[in-house]
Design an enzyme around this catalytic site. Structure first.
Site, PDB file in Angstrom:
ATOM      1  N   ASP B 125       0.843  -1.184   0.000  1.00 25.03           N
ATOM      2  CA  ASP B 125       0.000   0.000   0.000  1.00 25.03           C
ATOM      3  C   ASP B 125       0.885   1.244   0.000  1.00 25.03           C
ATOM      4  O   ASP B 125       1.892   1.288   0.704  1.00 25.03           O
ATOM      5  CB  ASP B 125      -0.913  -0.008   1.227  1.00 25.03           C
ATOM      6  CG  ASP B 125      -2.067   0.971   1.077  1.00 25.03           C
ATOM      7  OD1 ASP B 125      -2.444   1.280  -0.067  1.00 25.03           O
ATOM      8  OD2 ASP B 125      -2.585   1.434   2.105  1.00 25.03           O
ATOM      9  N   HIS B 132      -4.082  13.924   0.497  1.00 28.29           N
ATOM     10  CA  HIS B 132      -4.214  13.042   1.656  1.00 28.29           C
ATOM     11  C   HIS B 132      -2.998  13.185   2.573  1.00 28.29           C
ATOM     12  O   HIS B 132      -3.140  13.302   3.798  1.00 28.29           O
ATOM     13  CB  HIS B 132      -4.359  11.579   1.192  1.00 28.29           C
ATOM     14  CG  HIS B 132      -4.319  10.585   2.311  1.00 28.29           C
ATOM     15  ND1 HIS B 132      -5.350  10.429   3.217  1.00 28.29           N
ATOM     16  CD2 HIS B 132      -3.366   9.682   2.667  1.00 28.29           C
ATOM     17  CE1 HIS B 132      -5.037   9.480   4.084  1.00 28.29           C
ATOM     18  NE2 HIS B 132      -3.844   9.009   3.778  1.00 28.29           N
ATOM     19  N   GLU B 198     -10.358   3.857   3.224  1.00 25.04           N
ATOM     20  CA  GLU B 198      -9.441   4.635   2.397  1.00 25.04           C
ATOM     21  C   GLU B 198      -9.808   4.348   0.944  1.00 25.04           C
ATOM     22  O   GLU B 198      -9.757   3.207   0.502  1.00 25.04           O
ATOM     23  CB  GLU B 198      -7.981   4.279   2.687  1.00 25.04           C
ATOM     24  CG  GLU B 198      -7.550   4.721   4.076  1.00 25.04           C
ATOM     25  CD  GLU B 198      -6.033   4.752   4.275  1.00 25.04           C
ATOM     26  OE1 GLU B 198      -5.319   4.013   3.566  1.00 25.04           O
ATOM     27  OE2 GLU B 198      -5.580   5.529   5.140  1.00 25.04           O
ATOM     28  N   GLU B 200      -9.039   4.076  -2.651  1.00 22.28           N
ATOM     29  CA  GLU B 200      -7.805   3.901  -3.416  1.00 22.28           C
ATOM     30  C   GLU B 200      -8.111   3.179  -4.734  1.00 22.28           C
ATOM     31  O   GLU B 200      -9.159   2.574  -4.906  1.00 22.28           O
ATOM     32  CB  GLU B 200      -6.783   3.053  -2.632  1.00 22.28           C
ATOM     33  CG  GLU B 200      -6.461   3.581  -1.244  1.00 22.28           C
ATOM     34  CD  GLU B 200      -5.265   2.910  -0.600  1.00 22.28           C
ATOM     35  OE1 GLU B 200      -4.416   2.347  -1.330  1.00 22.28           O
ATOM     36  OE2 GLU B 200      -5.176   2.939   0.639  1.00 22.28           O
ATOM     37  N   ASP B 232      -9.001   0.326   1.593  1.00 17.45           N
ATOM     38  CA  ASP B 232      -8.074  -0.158   2.623  1.00 17.45           C
ATOM     39  C   ASP B 232      -8.636   0.210   3.996  1.00 17.45           C
ATOM     40  O   ASP B 232      -8.280   1.234   4.585  1.00 17.45           O
ATOM     41  CB  ASP B 232      -6.706   0.496   2.397  1.00 17.45           C
ATOM     42  CG  ASP B 232      -5.634  -0.151   3.252  1.00 17.45           C
ATOM     43  OD1 ASP B 232      -5.642  -1.382   3.378  1.00 17.45           O
ATOM     44  OD2 ASP B 232      -4.784   0.585   3.795  1.00 17.45           O
ATOM     45  N   ARG B 236      -8.195   3.690  12.868  1.00 15.82           N
ATOM     46  CA  ARG B 236      -7.337   4.843  13.172  1.00 15.82           C
ATOM     47  C   ARG B 236      -6.828   4.826  14.604  1.00 15.82           C
ATOM     48  O   ARG B 236      -5.737   5.334  14.886  1.00 15.82           O
ATOM     49  CB  ARG B 236      -8.100   6.140  12.928  1.00 15.82           C
ATOM     50  CG  ARG B 236      -8.612   6.319  11.518  1.00 15.82           C
ATOM     51  CD  ARG B 236      -7.499   6.322  10.500  1.00 15.82           C
ATOM     52  NE  ARG B 236      -8.034   6.453   9.146  1.00 15.82           N
ATOM     53  CZ  ARG B 236      -7.292   6.282   8.051  1.00 15.82           C
ATOM     54  NH1 ARG B 236      -6.012   5.949   8.141  1.00 15.82           N
ATOM     55  NH2 ARG B 236      -7.836   6.411   6.863  1.00 15.82           N
ATOM     56  N   GLN B 239      -4.092   2.297  14.784  1.00 12.10           N
ATOM     57  CA  GLN B 239      -2.956   2.862  14.043  1.00 12.10           C
ATOM     58  C   GLN B 239      -2.189   3.905  14.861  1.00 12.10           C
ATOM     59  O   GLN B 239      -0.951   3.900  14.887  1.00 12.10           O
ATOM     60  CB  GLN B 239      -3.494   3.499  12.756  1.00 12.10           C
ATOM     61  CG  GLN B 239      -2.430   3.992  11.782  1.00 12.10           C
ATOM     62  CD  GLN B 239      -3.040   4.487  10.457  1.00 12.10           C
ATOM     63  OE1 GLN B 239      -4.238   4.364  10.237  1.00 12.10           O
ATOM     64  NE2 GLN B 239      -2.219   5.023   9.588  1.00 12.10           N
ATOM     65  N   LYS B 252      -4.371  -2.104   9.701  1.00 16.21           N
ATOM     66  CA  LYS B 252      -4.689  -2.268   8.287  1.00 16.21           C
ATOM     67  C   LYS B 252      -4.855  -3.735   7.926  1.00 16.21           C
ATOM     68  O   LYS B 252      -4.870  -4.073   6.738  1.00 16.21           O
ATOM     69  CB  LYS B 252      -3.550  -1.690   7.443  1.00 16.21           C
ATOM     70  CG  LYS B 252      -3.202  -0.259   7.775  1.00 16.21           C
ATOM     71  CD  LYS B 252      -4.051   0.708   6.982  1.00 16.21           C
ATOM     72  CE  LYS B 252      -3.435   2.090   6.991  1.00 16.21           C
ATOM     73  NZ  LYS B 252      -4.100   2.955   5.993  1.00 16.21           N
ATOM     74  N   THR B 256      -9.053  -5.600   3.308  1.00 17.69           N
ATOM     75  CA  THR B 256      -8.895  -4.665   2.200  1.00 17.69           C
ATOM     76  C   THR B 256      -9.826  -5.184   1.114  1.00 17.69           C
ATOM     77  O   THR B 256      -9.672  -6.320   0.667  1.00 17.69           O
ATOM     78  CB  THR B 256      -7.440  -4.638   1.705  1.00 17.69           C
ATOM     79  OG1 THR B 256      -6.603  -4.156   2.760  1.00 17.69           O
ATOM     80  CG2 THR B 256      -7.286  -3.749   0.483  1.00 17.69           C
ATOM     81  N   GLU B 362     -10.145  12.300   7.251  1.00 12.26           N
ATOM     82  CA  GLU B 362      -9.990  13.636   6.664  1.00 12.26           C
ATOM     83  C   GLU B 362     -11.320  14.380   6.603  1.00 12.26           C
ATOM     84  O   GLU B 362     -11.395  15.567   6.913  1.00 12.26           O
ATOM     85  CB  GLU B 362      -9.407  13.529   5.252  1.00 12.26           C
ATOM     86  CG  GLU B 362      -7.982  13.012   5.213  1.00 12.26           C
ATOM     87  CD  GLU B 362      -7.619  12.536   3.810  1.00 12.26           C
ATOM     88  OE1 GLU B 362      -7.180  13.358   3.010  1.00 12.26           O
ATOM     89  OE2 GLU B 362      -7.808  11.332   3.532  1.00 12.26           O
TER      90      GLU B 362
END
Lengths: 420, 420
Positions: B125, B132, B198, B200, B232, B236, B239, B252, B256, B362
């Site tokens: 990844d 971002h 996420e 992607e 993904d 948080r 993380q 993570k 996915t 975000e």
């Protein structure tokens, strides 16, 4: 635990790596033949697929040994692992009625080529040696911030690159990479000048786990098929520039070398020891229900081209703060499914004194205190044509459980990696 | 580029994802049957192994389509990819002489089950979206330190967990993990409270590369078989506590999700666009020799259980600072070998405005500015039973190249993950 004597006389030598107590699993090819499953015994390798074809080994569920990798056996689980080990001991023990039938399936180890013993599914590397973490942390962040705040609570790990795992004896090409020193204005693309080893043990997952279901530390221990020595080659200059904020990537992607024989959990059973005393209590799901580390003496030899070898490190797997079972349990804590053939690197195994540091980065303290080798040369990091060898053994009474060499020679970087 | 008309009438609708220009590759099973290779065309799936068995498709090198994954085709390389695509266009184009022979091998898409289209070898990844990186960096380190110093020189990436990749429609179990807020005295083990998406794109490696041989950006582009949408899923709170110093790991590893159809590089060819202007010059080995990004409009829908969907993000793949070809070239720079089936996540694709941010982290600015959904509910992160859907399409004249939904519903965390 004492030596179990074998009719293979070389297996009864106290200094040998492969007594009957060991029975490690590898993949070998006699000259001109295809790779096949083998078991090391003394100075020989037993062709287990040939023994199975002859009816000397009969496994529950049907024939399983005519394979180029041990993965199908690994996936079959602990009951089958136990059945195979017991049968091999029966075939090879002193006084066995099967000596005449088994002997034709032995090849001298000196004459065979060894391959990767299993197909690596995914590779995870940890950072779970206390002295290594303190040393590296002190160098990079100062003594007062050496350990990250999470370190005593989590076996910190990151995903590595399975395609980079190679078997002992494979040459390693010095990598190119983006480098930028603290005083450089811009990065450049050049061969790594700070290429290094990491002395580690690798734990190999046998039985898989299921997505969404974390495993306990006890369950994790049962999932582990065996262990190898592991050298996680590391380009420190690539690492320094790339690793913030998401961790090492190309610095660790050139090669990871493993020893050719999988030493089973069963062989290591007499050498279990607990992890060191906790400096902070662990959360219950990571606590060890019984000793899950092993007393395995380790050393690293560095041999420049044409010169004698210097032993540059002596340490022990017992220096780890977390066991492989704890690492594996943590690995599944988010629901991550583990697969047969997953390889878990322990993290660099440094002891408390300078002579027990498991990387050149630590031994030379970032290049500030170069080592002097037996032949008079000095090293801060690896020079071209140096051969690095990891060795390890658990020591019983009158015997040792060895792993075989984990060796690699570093070749010069390509003059132009994009020349075609 | 305009629509290529097909005798499959539903493939000629301007709003459909699967015109003849697309021909994406998936793995499907008609009711009660085994998974097999298929190509989406309009409202149907063509069973290509059945077409091959009937002699309608003849590939150089012999039959290749009777498989449960596309990997063997992916490994066969660009000449074969081109041969297969040309033949499929000939079979399915308006006026084709093969209509009567091909029609029996079409199944309505509505009635089939879709599986992972390829076996994921390894998953990497990246963190290569400029907005971002600036958004997350600003939240975590302040506006003046938002971009790490290496970011404009390297497509920053980390290895992920291939075993966590699932196909669209797979439910995702909210993970447990170690959590520690900045004011907590000690960590605890609990379900993630800040579970996120996420948005992607995923690039899929077809032809492998060789250990020790970095590839150029042009060679990397040729190695890519196709693209999928990729979510993904990211915890948080896990993380934040785990990611220093070696990057995200269990945060993570839960899942996915990828969209079920591999949209080939050939289908996307008319939509190539260059990466944005460089803010700092790239080293030559990472420079784009031609446009290697794609103009693909993307959106994210969030649907609470039993409520209507809200589109919470609209952005474009064109927002990436690095293309997949640049990422792949960087990935091999240390000599790392790439394999058929490697999956490369682009990194979160956020645009410059709030409505174009590709993660809830975000959108809600770390939870400080919750979103209001169409039904009046608010969200900072994902709630149990929410379904998140990624959609994407490149838009031509009178047609679109769609990917199919990339969808997943989040189920509540297990009450006790260790209950047996």
């Amino acid at each position: 635990m004492t030596l179990i004597r074998s009719w293979v006389e070389s297996a009864n030598q106290p200094a040998g790596d492969f007594p009957l107590n060991n029975l490690p699993y590898g993949v070998f090819a006699p000259a001109g033949a295809a790779p096949r499953l083998g078991v090391a015994i003394g100075d020989y390798v037993l062709d287990v697929s040939a023994a199975e074809a002859d009816g000397l080994i009969v496994l529950t569920g049907g024939p399983l040994l005519d394979q180029p990798f041990w993965n199908p056996v690994m996936a079959a689980g602990p009951a089958l692992w136990d059945q195979l080990r017991k049968r091999l001991i029966a075939l090879l023990a002193e006084g066995s009625a099967f000596e005449a039938a088994v002997a034709p399936h032995l090849s001298p180890r000196a004459g065979v080529t060894l391959y990767l013993p299993f197909r690596v599914a995914e590779y995870t590397d940890f950072y779970a040696g206390y002295h290594h973490a303190v040393n590296v942390g002190t160098m990079f962040r100062g003594a007062e911030n050496a350990l990250p705040p999470n370190w005593l609570h989590i076996p910190i790990g990151y995903n590595g690159r399975a395609s980079s795992v190679v078997v002992s004896g494979t040459d390693v090409l010095r990598p190119w990479g983006q480098l930028k020193g603290p005083n450089d204005e811009a990065p450049r693309f050049a061969p790594s000048q700070r290429f290094d080893i990491e002395l580690e043990m690798g734990a190999i997952v046998g039985t898989p786990s299921v997505s969404g279901k974390p495993v306990t530390v006890a369950e994790a221990d049962e999932m582990i098929f065996g262990y190898v020595l592991l050298n996680d080659w590391s380009a420190r200059d690539i690492q320094a520039w790339e690793y913030q904020p998401l961790g090492p990537f190309q610095a660790k992607a050139t090669a990871t070398t493993i020893s050719p024989w999988i030493v089973t959990r069963a062989a290591l059973e007499p050498f279990r020891i607990p992890t060191p005393a906790r400096q902070k209590p662990l959360l219950p799901h990571l606590a060890e229900p019984k000793p899950m580390l092993y007393d395995i003496a380790l050393e690293v030899g560095l041999q420049p081209e044409g010169a004698e070898e210097t032993i540059i490190c002596r340490t022990n797997y017992a220096e780890m703060y977390y066991s492989a079972a704890q690492q594996l349990a943590h690995h599944t804590s988010s629901g991550c499914a583990m697969s047969t053939g997953d390889l878990l690197g322990s993290g660099t195994i440094s002891g408390p004194v300078k002579e027990s540091r498991g990387s050149l980065l630590e031994m030379s303290w970032g290049g500030k205190e170069p080592l002097t080798l037996a032949g008079g040369e000095s090293r801060s990091f690896i020079a071209d044509h140096d051969t690095l060898v990891l060795r390890g053994a658990a020591r019983g009474e009158g015997y040792r459980i060895g792993f075989g060499d984990c060796s690699g020679k570093v070749l010069p970087a390509l003059a132009d990696p994009y020349a075609r």
